[in-house]
Design a protein around this motif. Structure first.
Motif, short mmCIF file in Angstrom:
data_model
loop_
_atom_site.label_atom_id
_atom_site.label_comp_id
_atom_site.label_asym_id
_atom_site.label_seq_id
_atom_site.Cartn_x
_atom_site.Cartn_y
_atom_site.Cartn_z
N LEU A 110 -117.19 -0.38 -41.07
CA LEU A 110 -118.65 -0.59 -41.00
C LEU A 110 -119.28 -0.66 -42.40
O LEU A 110 -120.20 -1.46 -42.63
CB LEU A 110 -119.31 0.52 -40.19
N VAL A 111 -118.76 0.13 -43.31
CA VAL A 111 -119.26 0.10 -44.70
C VAL A 111 -119.01 -1.28 -45.31
O VAL A 111 -119.91 -1.88 -45.90
CB VAL A 111 -118.60 1.21 -45.55
N HIS A 112 -117.81 -1.80 -45.14
CA HIS A 112 -117.50 -3.11 -45.71
C HIS A 112 -118.29 -4.22 -45.02
O HIS A 112 -118.67 -5.20 -45.67
CB HIS A 112 -115.99 -3.36 -45.70
N ASP A 113 -118.56 -4.07 -43.74
CA ASP A 113 -119.42 -5.03 -43.05
C ASP A 113 -120.82 -5.02 -43.65
O ASP A 113 -121.43 -6.07 -43.87
CB ASP A 113 -119.52 -4.71 -41.55
N GLU A 114 -121.34 -3.83 -43.94
CA GLU A 114 -122.68 -3.73 -44.53
C GLU A 114 -122.69 -4.28 -45.95
O GLU A 114 -123.64 -4.97 -46.35
CB GLU A 114 -123.15 -2.28 -44.52
N ILE A 115 -121.66 -4.01 -46.72
CA ILE A 115 -121.55 -4.54 -48.08
C ILE A 115 -121.58 -6.07 -48.03
O ILE A 115 -122.34 -6.72 -48.76
CB ILE A 115 -120.30 -4.03 -48.80
N PHE A 116 -120.76 -6.66 -47.16
CA PHE A 116 -120.71 -8.10 -47.08
C PHE A 116 -122.04 -8.67 -46.59
O PHE A 116 -122.50 -9.70 -47.11
CB PHE A 116 -119.57 -8.56 -46.17
N ALA A 117 -122.67 -8.02 -45.64
CA ALA A 117 -123.97 -8.49 -45.14
C ALA A 117 -125.02 -8.52 -46.26
O ALA A 117 -125.89 -9.39 -46.28
CB ALA A 117 -124.45 -7.62 -43.99
N SER A 118 -124.91 -7.58 -47.20
CA SER A 118 -125.90 -7.52 -48.28
C SER A 118 -125.70 -8.62 -49.33
O SER A 118 -126.61 -8.91 -50.09
CB SER A 118 -125.89 -6.16 -48.94
N ILE A 119 -124.52 -9.25 -49.36
CA ILE A 119 -124.27 -10.28 -50.39
C ILE A 119 -123.98 -11.65 -49.83
O ILE A 119 -123.95 -12.63 -50.57
CB ILE A 119 -123.12 -9.85 -51.34
#
Length: 109
Positions: free
Chosen positions: A96-105
């Motif tokens: 979920l953290v990596h999903d959020e990171i990718f969503a932000s960029i």
């Protein structure tokens, strides 16, 4: 991570854990080479311009100071409090953290 496995989680602990994990993962990719390697390995994205990486860093730094998104992380918050298999919960949280990171960029790609 072992310290986390042995903790008794309440909502505050779970929120802190998610935020700490998210910030740790962001810090790991806040250099040009690390960000490029991260995007290449995880998402097969190559050939980013210097301008794009600069804006991505800015977006990631903004994400570091944002509060935890309860909607995004609610399933893991409950799991961290109730599930005895914390290792599986932590793996899910990392996803979920990596999903959020990718969503932000991703809007910068």
């Amino acid at each position: 991570m072992q310290k986390i496995k042995d903790q008794v989680f309440n909502l505050s602990n779970a929120t802190s854990f998610v935020k700490d994990l998210r910030n740790y993962e962001i810090k790991k990719i806040l250099s040009e080479t690390s960000l490029r390697a991260y995007l290449s390995e995880r998402y097969q994205i190559e050939n980013l311009s210097k301008i794009k990486t600069t804006f991505m860093w800015k977006s990631l730094k903004e994400l570091q100071i944002k509060p935890v998104d309860w909607v995004h992380y609610s399933p893991i918050m409950l799991t961290l409090q109730e599930d005895p298999d914390r290792e599986a919960a932590m793996e899910h949280c990392l996803t979920l953290v990596h999903d959020e990171i990718f969503a932000s960029i991703k809007h910068l790609l």
